[in-house]
Scaffold this motif. Sequence first.
Motif, PDB file in Angstrom:
ATOM      1  N   PRO A  27       0.806  -1.226   0.000  1.00 22.89           N
ATOM      2  CA  PRO A  27       0.000   0.000   0.000  1.00 22.89           C
ATOM      3  C   PRO A  27       0.846   1.287   0.000  1.00 22.89           C
ATOM      4  CG  PRO A  27      -0.855  -1.554   1.608  1.00 22.89           C
ATOM      5  CD  PRO A  27       0.471  -2.094   1.124  1.00 22.89           C
ATOM      6  N   GLU A  28       2.069   1.203   0.506  1.00 23.86           N
ATOM      7  CA  GLU A  28       2.958   2.365   0.510  1.00 23.86           C
ATOM      8  C   GLU A  28       3.596   2.577  -0.860  1.00 23.86           C
ATOM      9  OE1 GLU A  28       5.913   1.663   3.541  1.00 23.86           O
ATOM     10  OE2 GLU A  28       4.383   0.872   4.902  1.00 23.86           O
ATOM     11  N   ARG A  29       3.589   1.539  -1.681  1.00 27.38           N
ATOM     12  CA  ARG A  29       4.341   1.560  -2.932  1.00 27.38           C
ATOM     13  C   ARG A  29       3.481   1.599  -4.183  1.00 27.38           C
ATOM     14  NH1 ARG A  29       8.263  -3.029  -0.457  1.00 27.38           N
ATOM     15  NH2 ARG A  29       9.636  -1.594   0.646  1.00 27.38           N
ATOM     16  N   ILE A  30       2.290   1.029  -4.106  1.00 26.65           N
ATOM     17  CA  ILE A  30       1.406   0.951  -5.266  1.00 26.65           C
ATOM     18  C   ILE A  30       0.160   1.771  -4.967  1.00 26.65           C
ATOM     19  CG2 ILE A  30       0.048  -0.583  -6.744  1.00 26.65           C
ATOM     20  CD1 ILE A  30       2.166  -2.752  -6.189  1.00 26.65           C
ATOM     21  N   GLU A  31      -0.012   2.820  -5.739  1.00 25.56           N
ATOM     22  CA  GLU A  31      -1.069   3.801  -5.486  1.00 25.56           C
ATOM     23  C   GLU A  31      -2.465   3.198  -5.388  1.00 25.56           C
ATOM     24  OE1 GLU A  31      -2.911   7.761  -7.646  1.00 25.56           O
ATOM     25  OE2 GLU A  31      -0.911   7.073  -8.220  1.00 25.56           O
ATOM     26  N   ALA A  32      -2.788   2.217  -6.209  1.00 31.12           N
ATOM     27  CA  ALA A  32      -4.143   1.654  -6.233  1.00 31.12           C
ATOM     28  C   ALA A  32      -4.447   0.765  -5.033  1.00 31.12           C
ATOM     29  CB  ALA A  32      -4.359   0.861  -7.517  1.00 31.12           C
ATOM     30  N   ILE A  33      -3.413   0.296  -4.323  1.00 38.75           N
ATOM     31  CA  ILE A  33      -3.642  -0.602  -3.186  1.00 38.75           C
ATOM     32  C   ILE A  33      -3.888   0.214  -1.925  1.00 38.75           C
ATOM     33  CG2 ILE A  33      -2.676  -2.434  -1.736  1.00 38.75           C
ATOM     34  CD1 ILE A  33      -1.127  -3.415  -4.169  1.00 38.75           C
ATOM     35  N   GLU A  34      -5.051  -0.002  -1.335  1.00 41.28           N
ATOM     36  CA  GLU A  34      -5.435   0.729  -0.122  1.00 41.28           C
ATOM     37  C   GLU A  34      -4.892   0.060   1.138  1.00 41.28           C
ATOM     38  OE1 GLU A  34      -7.145   3.570  -0.381  1.00 41.28           O
ATOM     39  OE2 GLU A  34      -7.390   3.365  -2.545  1.00 41.28           O
ATOM     40  N   SER A  35      -4.985  -1.286   1.191  1.00 35.59           N
ATOM     41  CA  SER A  35      -4.521  -2.002   2.377  1.00 35.59           C
ATOM     42  C   SER A  35      -4.228  -3.453   2.035  1.00 35.59           C
ATOM     43  CB  SER A  35      -5.563  -1.941   3.497  1.00 35.59           C
ATOM     44  OG  SER A  35      -6.738  -2.635   3.128  1.00 35.59           O
ATOM     45  N   VAL A  36      -3.403  -4.063   2.895  1.00 37.94           N
ATOM     46  CA  VAL A  36      -3.074  -5.482   2.789  1.00 37.94           C
ATOM     47  C   VAL A  36      -3.127  -6.063   4.193  1.00 37.94           C
ATOM     48  CG1 VAL A  36      -1.230  -7.155   2.342  1.00 37.94           C
ATOM     49  CG2 VAL A  36      -1.632  -5.292   0.727  1.00 37.94           C
ATOM     50  N   GLU A  37      -3.817  -7.183   4.315  1.00 33.89           N
ATOM     51  CA  GLU A  37      -3.878  -7.909   5.583  1.00 33.89           C
ATOM     52  C   GLU A  37      -3.345  -9.319   5.335  1.00 33.89           C
ATOM     53  OE1 GLU A  37      -7.212  -9.772   8.640  1.00 33.89           O
ATOM     54  OE2 GLU A  37      -7.872  -8.448   7.019  1.00 33.89           O
ATOM     55  N   ILE A  38      -2.231  -9.655   5.982  1.00 33.88           N
ATOM     56  CA  ILE A  38      -1.654 -10.986   5.833  1.00 33.88           C
ATOM     57  C   ILE A  38      -2.526 -11.977   6.607  1.00 33.88           C
ATOM     58  CG2 ILE A  38       0.372 -12.452   6.224  1.00 33.88           C
ATOM     59  CD1 ILE A  38       0.812 -10.228   4.099  1.00 33.88           C
ATOM     60  N   LEU A  39      -2.991 -13.012   5.931  1.00 33.71           N
ATOM     61  CA  LEU A  39      -3.861 -14.013   6.548  1.00 33.71           C
ATOM     62  C   LEU A  39      -3.096 -15.271   6.943  1.00 33.71           C
ATOM     63  CD1 LEU A  39      -6.863 -13.680   4.066  1.00 33.71           C
ATOM     64  CD2 LEU A  39      -6.581 -12.561   6.286  1.00 33.71           C
ATOM     65  N   GLU A  40      -2.134 -15.665   6.123  1.00 36.59           N
ATOM     66  CA  GLU A  40      -1.302 -16.838   6.420  1.00 36.59           C
ATOM     67  C   GLU A  40       0.117 -16.552   5.958  1.00 36.59           C
ATOM     68  OE1 GLU A  40      -2.901 -20.532   4.909  1.00 36.59           O
ATOM     69  OE2 GLU A  40      -4.940 -19.927   5.460  1.00 36.59           O
ATOM     70  N   ARG A  55      -8.092  -2.679  -2.966  1.00 30.11           N
ATOM     71  CA  ARG A  55      -7.574  -1.693  -3.903  1.00 30.11           C
ATOM     72  C   ARG A  55      -8.712  -0.988  -4.606  1.00 30.11           C
ATOM     73  NH1 ARG A  55      -4.032  -2.824  -8.470  1.00 30.11           N
ATOM     74  NH2 ARG A  55      -2.697  -4.008  -7.108  1.00 30.11           N
ATOM     75  N   THR A  56      -8.388   0.124  -5.196  1.00 33.27           N
ATOM     76  CA  THR A  56      -9.341   0.836  -6.023  1.00 33.27           C
ATOM     77  C   THR A  56      -9.121   0.361  -7.448  1.00 33.27           C
ATOM     78  OG1 THR A  56      -9.292   2.725  -4.536  1.00 33.27           O
ATOM     79  CG2 THR A  56     -10.157   3.106  -6.753  1.00 33.27           C
ATOM     80  N   LEU A  57     -10.173  -0.192  -8.035  1.00 32.07           N
ATOM     81  CA  LEU A  57     -10.102  -0.713  -9.391  1.00 32.07           C
ATOM     82  C   LEU A  57     -11.377  -0.311 -10.109  1.00 32.07           C
ATOM     83  CD1 LEU A  57      -8.258  -2.477 -11.174  1.00 32.07           C
ATOM     84  CD2 LEU A  57      -9.511  -4.459 -10.360  1.00 32.07           C
ATOM     85  N   PHE A  58     -11.227   0.273 -11.275  1.00 31.11           N
ATOM     86  CA  PHE A  58     -12.360   0.754 -12.062  1.00 31.11           C
ATOM     87  C   PHE A  58     -13.193   1.762 -11.262  1.00 31.11           C
ATOM     88  CE2 PHE A  58     -11.797  -3.830 -13.255  1.00 31.11           C
ATOM     89  CZ  PHE A  58     -10.995  -3.581 -14.351  1.00 31.11           C
ATOM     90  N   GLY A  59     -12.499   2.557 -10.433  1.00 29.84           N
ATOM     91  CA  GLY A  59     -13.161   3.600  -9.667  1.00 29.84           C
ATOM     92  C   GLY A  59     -13.880   3.138  -8.419  1.00 29.84           C
ATOM     93  N   LYS A  60     -13.776   1.852  -8.106  1.00 29.48           N
ATOM     94  CA  LYS A  60     -14.451   1.314  -6.925  1.00 29.48           C
ATOM     95  C   LYS A  60     -13.462   0.554  -6.061  1.00 29.48           C
ATOM     96  CE  LYS A  60     -18.958   0.842  -9.051  1.00 29.48           C
ATOM     97  NZ  LYS A  60     -20.109  -0.007  -9.282  1.00 29.48           N
ATOM     98  N   GLN A  61     -13.732   0.547  -4.767  1.00 28.69           N
ATOM     99  CA  GLN A  61     -12.890  -0.202  -3.842  1.00 28.69           C
ATOM    100  C   GLN A  61     -13.354  -1.663  -3.820  1.00 28.69           C
ATOM    101  OE1 GLN A  61     -12.836   0.609   0.493  1.00 28.69           O
ATOM    102  NE2 GLN A  61     -10.890   1.611   0.022  1.00 28.69           N
ATOM    103  N   ALA A  62     -12.391  -2.579  -3.920  1.00 34.37           N
ATOM    104  CA  ALA A  62     -12.702  -4.005  -3.907  1.00 34.37           C
ATOM    105  C   ALA A  62     -11.631  -4.742  -3.119  1.00 34.37           C
ATOM    106  CB  ALA A  62     -12.761  -4.542  -5.332  1.00 34.37           C
ATOM    107  N   SER A  63     -12.042  -5.788  -2.424  1.00 30.97           N
ATOM    108  CA  SER A  63     -11.106  -6.619  -1.669  1.00 30.97           C
ATOM    109  C   SER A  63     -11.102  -8.022  -2.251  1.00 30.97           C
ATOM    110  CB  SER A  63     -11.511  -6.691  -0.194  1.00 30.97           C
ATOM    111  OG  SER A  63     -11.410  -5.429   0.403  1.00 30.97           O
ATOM    112  N   GLU A  64      -9.917  -8.590  -2.359  1.00 31.44           N
ATOM    113  CA  GLU A  64      -9.748  -9.953  -2.858  1.00 31.44           C
ATOM    114  C   GLU A  64      -8.767 -10.678  -1.958  1.00 31.44           C
ATOM    115  OE1 GLU A  64     -11.572 -11.178  -5.189  1.00 31.44           O
ATOM    116  OE2 GLU A  64     -12.361  -9.300  -6.023  1.00 31.44           O
ATOM    117  N   THR A  65      -9.009 -11.958  -1.749  1.00 31.80           N
ATOM    118  CA  THR A  65      -8.068 -12.801  -1.028  1.00 31.80           C
ATOM    119  C   THR A  65      -7.248 -13.545  -2.065  1.00 31.80           C
ATOM    120  OG1 THR A  65      -9.556 -13.025   0.851  1.00 31.80           O
ATOM    121  CG2 THR A  65      -7.836 -14.703   0.616  1.00 31.80           C
TER     122      THR A  65
END
Length: 151
Positions: A27-40, A55-65
Amino acid sequence: MQLSTSIEINASREAVWKIVTDMEKAPERIEAIESVEILEQPANGLVGLKWKETRTLFGKQASETMWVTEAEENHFYKTRAESHGAIYISTITVEEANGVSTLTMSFSGKPVTFGARVMSALMGWMMKGATKKALAKDLEDIKRVVESQSS
């Protein structure tokens, strides 16, 4: 949908690898990434690393694992995500020649549900262009960080 894009970075393969495998600082390095949560976190290497990326993609915030399914240190890693009826595979590859590294991001999305297949058929052409543009922007952000740390 399959696509790939690359960028040359004036740095060693190891310098590029260090940045592209540090998911927590993305998130500090890639503008589109808002946050990262390490799960494993695997005991060794990258295979098995699992994280939730917002991340913000196509103007909307989305989360993916996503999780790393294959990796070869200082060369490539492959991730998988499953969302919205599709399987997404991304591969990050680093090659080096004469002190210049080539960073390549490859992406494929395969619809597996009926709804995802319909959406892919109707809007796939539009998503492909926007996705390639987003990948190219991520590469530019990574290049900027790596080159600023290598100089």
